[in-house]
Design a protein around this motif. Structure first.
Motif, PDB file in Angstrom:
ATOM      1  N   MET A 147       0.867  -1.171   0.000  1.00  0.00           N
ATOM      2  CA  MET A 147       0.000   0.000   0.000  1.00  0.00           C
ATOM      3  C   MET A 147       0.905   1.222   0.000  1.00  0.00           C
ATOM      4  O   MET A 147       1.813   1.332   0.828  1.00  0.00           O
ATOM      5  CB  MET A 147      -0.925   0.042   1.209  1.00  0.00           C
ATOM      6  N   TYR A 148       0.651   2.131  -0.919  1.00  0.00           N
ATOM      7  CA  TYR A 148       1.502   3.300  -1.081  1.00  0.00           C
ATOM      8  C   TYR A 148       0.852   4.541  -0.470  1.00  0.00           C
ATOM      9  O   TYR A 148      -0.289   4.870  -0.792  1.00  0.00           O
ATOM     10  CB  TYR A 148       1.770   3.563  -2.567  1.00  0.00           C
ATOM     11  N   THR A 149       1.605   5.223   0.408  1.00  0.00           N
ATOM     12  CA  THR A 149       1.096   6.448   1.033  1.00  0.00           C
ATOM     13  C   THR A 149       2.178   7.533   1.083  1.00  0.00           C
ATOM     14  O   THR A 149       3.373   7.226   1.131  1.00  0.00           O
ATOM     15  CB  THR A 149       0.662   6.211   2.496  1.00  0.00           C
ATOM     16  N   VAL A 150       1.744   8.770   1.058  1.00  0.00           N
ATOM     17  CA  VAL A 150       2.600   9.938   1.377  1.00  0.00           C
ATOM     18  C   VAL A 150       1.877  10.661   2.502  1.00  0.00           C
ATOM     19  O   VAL A 150       1.127  11.603   2.259  1.00  0.00           O
ATOM     20  CB  VAL A 150       2.785  10.864   0.153  1.00  0.00           C
ATOM     21  N   PRO A 151       2.059  10.215   3.749  1.00  0.00           N
ATOM     22  CA  PRO A 151       1.200  10.727   4.824  1.00  0.00           C
ATOM     23  C   PRO A 151       1.469  12.178   5.228  1.00  0.00           C
ATOM     24  O   PRO A 151       0.642  12.768   5.918  1.00  0.00           O
ATOM     25  CB  PRO A 151       1.463   9.765   5.989  1.00  0.00           C
ATOM     26  N   ASN A 152       2.599  12.726   4.827  1.00  0.00           N
ATOM     27  CA  ASN A 152       2.901  14.122   5.170  1.00  0.00           C
ATOM     28  C   ASN A 152       2.913  15.010   3.932  1.00  0.00           C
ATOM     29  O   ASN A 152       3.760  14.828   3.047  1.00  0.00           O
ATOM     30  CB  ASN A 152       4.272  14.217   5.855  1.00  0.00           C
ATOM     31  N   PHE A 153       1.972  15.989   3.885  1.00  0.00           N
ATOM     32  CA  PHE A 153       1.963  17.010   2.829  1.00  0.00           C
ATOM     33  C   PHE A 153       2.032  16.340   1.465  1.00  0.00           C
ATOM     34  O   PHE A 153       2.912  16.593   0.638  1.00  0.00           O
ATOM     35  CB  PHE A 153       3.127  17.998   3.001  1.00  0.00           C
ATOM     36  N   GLN A 154       1.050  15.499   1.280  1.00  0.00           N
ATOM     37  CA  GLN A 154       1.007  14.610   0.139  1.00  0.00           C
ATOM     38  C   GLN A 154       1.134  15.320  -1.207  1.00  0.00           C
ATOM     39  O   GLN A 154       0.630  16.432  -1.381  1.00  0.00           O
ATOM     40  CB  GLN A 154      -0.338  13.862   0.219  1.00  0.00           C
ATOM     41  N   ASN A 155       1.794  14.666  -2.127  1.00  0.00           N
ATOM     42  CA  ASN A 155       1.785  15.059  -3.530  1.00  0.00           C
ATOM     43  C   ASN A 155       0.722  14.196  -4.193  1.00  0.00           C
ATOM     44  O   ASN A 155       0.853  12.968  -4.188  1.00  0.00           O
ATOM     45  CB  ASN A 155       3.161  14.797  -4.150  1.00  0.00           C
ATOM     46  N   PRO A 156      -0.358  14.757  -4.700  1.00  0.00           N
ATOM     47  CA  PRO A 156      -0.541  16.150  -5.079  1.00  0.00           C
ATOM     48  C   PRO A 156      -1.345  17.009  -4.098  1.00  0.00           C
ATOM     49  O   PRO A 156      -1.367  18.223  -4.260  1.00  0.00           O
ATOM     50  CB  PRO A 156      -1.381  16.014  -6.355  1.00  0.00           C
ATOM     51  N   SER A 157      -2.007  16.435  -3.100  1.00  0.00           N
ATOM     52  CA  SER A 157      -3.076  17.192  -2.431  1.00  0.00           C
ATOM     53  C   SER A 157      -2.598  18.051  -1.271  1.00  0.00           C
ATOM     54  O   SER A 157      -3.354  18.859  -0.751  1.00  0.00           O
ATOM     55  CB  SER A 157      -4.150  16.232  -1.921  1.00  0.00           C
ATOM     56  N   GLY A 158      -1.344  17.867  -0.823  1.00  0.00           N
ATOM     57  CA  GLY A 158      -0.842  18.649   0.307  1.00  0.00           C
ATOM     58  C   GLY A 158      -1.370  18.196   1.655  1.00  0.00           C
ATOM     59  O   GLY A 158      -0.901  18.674   2.689  1.00  0.00           O
ATOM     60  N   ILE A 159      -2.322  17.269   1.688  1.00  0.00           N
ATOM     61  CA  ILE A 159      -2.926  16.862   2.963  1.00  0.00           C
ATOM     62  C   ILE A 159      -1.956  15.995   3.775  1.00  0.00           C
ATOM     63  O   ILE A 159      -1.014  15.409   3.241  1.00  0.00           O
ATOM     64  CB  ILE A 159      -4.234  16.057   2.760  1.00  0.00           C
ATOM     65  N   SER A 160      -2.210  15.936   5.095  1.00  0.00           N
ATOM     66  CA  SER A 160      -1.461  15.039   5.979  1.00  0.00           C
ATOM     67  C   SER A 160      -2.449  14.172   6.735  1.00  0.00           C
ATOM     68  O   SER A 160      -3.532  14.636   7.108  1.00  0.00           O
ATOM     69  CB  SER A 160      -0.632  15.842   6.976  1.00  0.00           C
ATOM     70  N   TYR A 161      -2.057  12.927   6.962  1.00  0.00           N
ATOM     71  CA  TYR A 161      -2.896  12.051   7.764  1.00  0.00           C
ATOM     72  C   TYR A 161      -2.816  12.514   9.227  1.00  0.00           C
ATOM     73  O   TYR A 161      -1.726  12.770   9.736  1.00  0.00           O
ATOM     74  CB  TYR A 161      -2.399  10.604   7.702  1.00  0.00           C
ATOM     75  N   THR A 162      -3.957  12.580   9.918  1.00  0.00           N
ATOM     76  CA  THR A 162      -3.933  12.869  11.355  1.00  0.00           C
ATOM     77  C   THR A 162      -3.381  11.651  12.101  1.00  0.00           C
ATOM     78  O   THR A 162      -3.325  10.540  11.547  1.00  0.00           O
ATOM     79  CB  THR A 162      -5.352  13.142  11.891  1.00  0.00           C
ATOM     80  N   ASN A 163      -2.984  11.853  13.353  1.00  0.00           N
ATOM     81  CA  ASN A 163      -2.505  10.717  14.150  1.00  0.00           C
ATOM     82  C   ASN A 163      -3.580   9.650  14.310  1.00  0.00           C
ATOM     83  O   ASN A 163      -3.293   8.458  14.258  1.00  0.00           O
ATOM     84  CB  ASN A 163      -2.021  11.194  15.523  1.00  0.00           C
ATOM     85  N   GLU A 164      -4.832  10.073  14.488  1.00  0.00           N
ATOM     86  CA  GLU A 164      -5.936   9.111  14.631  1.00  0.00           C
ATOM     87  C   GLU A 164      -6.083   8.302  13.353  1.00  0.00           C
ATOM     88  O   GLU A 164      -6.300   7.090  13.386  1.00  0.00           O
ATOM     89  CB  GLU A 164      -7.260   9.837  14.935  1.00  0.00           C
TER      90      GLU A 164
END
Lengths: 393, 393
Positions: A166-183
């Motif tokens: 499973m591929y993730t960019v959990p911090n300041f994602q490319n392209p959306s800039g979003i970050s996963y919360t700790n929860e």
């Protein structure tokens, strides 16, 4: 000659972004389309000094072939930086790669058979889609939003799934800039814990946080199943093409074999220059400078958007990184906006290539890291006019 | 985790040479096992000057991301060098790679489906075997000897063959040091002309000729079907990991896609340093220096062999490059000699890994480029004693 090509390469279309950027070469165009760090922040003098120092001290040594794994003291520095962040990584779990893009290629090579399932956040990093597409992965996408991954959708996707990755960019994602919360991270880890799926935490932007709190790495939540990808491209210098992959030892063995068969080892000269630079300079202070500038540029873009964009156009507010994600009303395809925007000499990347299958999307990516504040103002003003023209009818 | 691995990587055993070299780390061991250029010949000062000049002139530019194909003026220099040699290559047929090893990987990626046939000279370059093995190629080997490829064997191999690729190192081959004669090249080209097989001319050592006449490139004999691989590793600097691939445009398109998905682009900083070095220095004069030293070292090794080796042991006399190939009597396996040689603190590479399937071979590779003359004398003396001990019974 077409009949000679492998199935894997025949399946990959020419890069959508590459084609788009061809349109945007006009120097009069203000481009929010790139994904480049700000060149004014490159530590030119310090790198030149590091280069001279290492030439003077170890001239011949830095020019010879070396081992596949990479320069040991550089890998030790990477391990120490993880330790500083509370993440447990052993030096022999680290392989130096040609940017984190090569980490993706090596993972595809070592793990993916034709038709193997890969879970990927959507929208997701185009480079990851391309890297795994080459190995004929079958993608299954899971939506991400402001909080991170859509957990019900992830649970649904995991039912009966044999996904290897499973591929993730959990911090300041490319392209959306979003970050996963700790929860959200905790929930994702809980979902994956009962599976054999390996989670890739690709983290090229993680150090570039200008707001909010540092989040927990998946490596801490799901240590046995997490593969980390890191890069010096966004915090020191992109042209050196130096990144790394952190993987459990049994996987690392295979990655090293693949790397050796692929290009023997990464540029050793630049590994030595970079190591010397890191030894003699305060990287955290340098990163603070970058964060300060990017945070300011993000704010300028955000304020300009508030001032210039029609109300129906929304955006996600990133806490770091280089990108800001815009959502248009359902009725408006970003590709259509792109054509009008180019006429007004402003460019961006329409959302389409960041989705595995969907097209005609109403989303688009804006890069703020490589554009100066006054140019951001002007570019967003132009884009605002285009959007008003299209929507205020 | 083993069940997660792809078929392609499960099929590749850990490098034989890697394992062997582990035995040879003892600093008291005289090693003819490596494949390294002579570090004393690296143009350290000139490279440092080129680095400073390019930092001073273009500091920020040389640190940013760039295009996948590589730095255009560097590719123009490569095209001009081919032109000087009478070989017709267009700039847009050249892609900069991470050493020529990555050229092999990209060709495998773009051309080879599981089970596709690859013809390979035997003995042949281990790195090519590994690179194509990863893509699950089915090898068919054709013997090479002092004159080049065994033409009847090649004709036999081509009957009913659907080989997509044939891999050759026609100049000072690794491991055997042999070069194909012009007649042999012509015959090989004639055999392939009626097929759809692409011929790879891997030429990392071609410029390092210390005896005999320059030979005709396959690119001139079989222009539509020849892929050239080149490298700066043996003539300027290995640690930069800069090589190139020359391929017809329709293939180049696919190679660029694969390169982009694989690592975006090769180290741009070092492309700029290397270009500056080539601009301000006389490469041909530098190569002459290398040739002079390697020629001398080859001669020292040859004379020592004549003096120290038993009569039944023969060798092939290279006209250039870095390697000399030794054949033992049929009764003697090079692996057995290796074990005894290590006891006497001298190392080489037994022939086995250079054959696709054969094992227990009576051949071995000696490297003369990275060992000083007096050390060569001592090493060959030791090895001669080992061989006499084993044969004079």
């Amino acid at each position: 000659m077409n009949e000679l090509f492998s199935n894997r390469i025949s399946s990959v279309p020419p890069s959508f972004i590459r084609e788009i950027l061809k349109v945007a070469v006009d120097p009069q165009i203000i481009s929010f389309a790139g994904g480049l760090p700000n060149r004014d922040l490159f530590p030119v003098e310090a790198l030149q000094k590091a280069t001279n120092d290492i030439f003077n001290d170890d001239g011949k040594d830095i020019l010879q072939y070396t081992g596949t794994e990479g320069y040991l003291p550089l890998r030790e520095m990477i391990a120490a930086d993880y330790k500083r962040k509370g993440i447990d990584v052993q030096v022999d779990e680290i392989l130096i790669t040609n940017g984190s893009q090569q980490g993706l290629d090596l993972l595809g090579k070592v793990l993916i058979n034709e038709g193997d399932e890969v879970l990927i956040e959507e929208p997701g990093y185009l480079g990851a889609i391309q890297a795994f597409e080459v190995y004929l992965a079958k993608f299954n996408s899971v939506a991400v939003g402001q909080e991170g991954m859509d957990i019900p959708a992830l649970k649904e996707a995991l039912i009966g799934s044999k996904a290897k990755l499973m591929y993730t960019v959990p911090n300041f994602q490319n392209p959306s800039g979003i970050s996963y919360t700790n929860e959200n991270r905790q929930a994702v880890a809980d979902c994956l814990r009962e599976t054999t799926t390996l989670l890739i935490e690709d983290n090229p932007y993680g150090d570039l946080r200008f707001a909010g709190e540092e989040k927990t790495s998946f490596k801490s939540l799901l240590p046995e199943q997490t593969i980390l990808l890191g890069s010096f491209s966004k915090i020191v210098v992109p042209s050196f093409r130096l990144g790394w992959i952190v993987a459990p030892k049994v996987l690392m063995e295979k990655l090293v074999i693949a790397k050796q068969a692929g290009d023997l080892h990464s540029n050793y000269f630049c590994q030595r220059v970079l190591h010397r630079f890191l030894l003699d300079n305060d990287l955290q202070a340098h990163i603070k400078k970058i964060i300060h500038v990017y945070g300011k540029q993000k704010l300028v873009m955000e304020n300009a958007i508030k001032r210039c964009f029609p109300e129906q156009v929304t955006y996600l507010n990133p806490e770091g990184g280089m990108f800001l994600w815009v959502t248009l009303p359902d009725s408006l395809a970003a590709m259509d906006v792109f054509d009008k925007a180019i006429e007004q000499k402003v460019a961006f990347v329409p959302g389409d290539p960041f989705y595995v299958t969907k097209r005609g999307m109403n989303t688009l990516r804006l890069n703020f890291s490589s554009v100066d504040p006054e140019v951001i103002e002007e570019g967003i003003t132009r884009l605002g006019k285009v959007l008003h023209d299209l929507l205020d009818k």
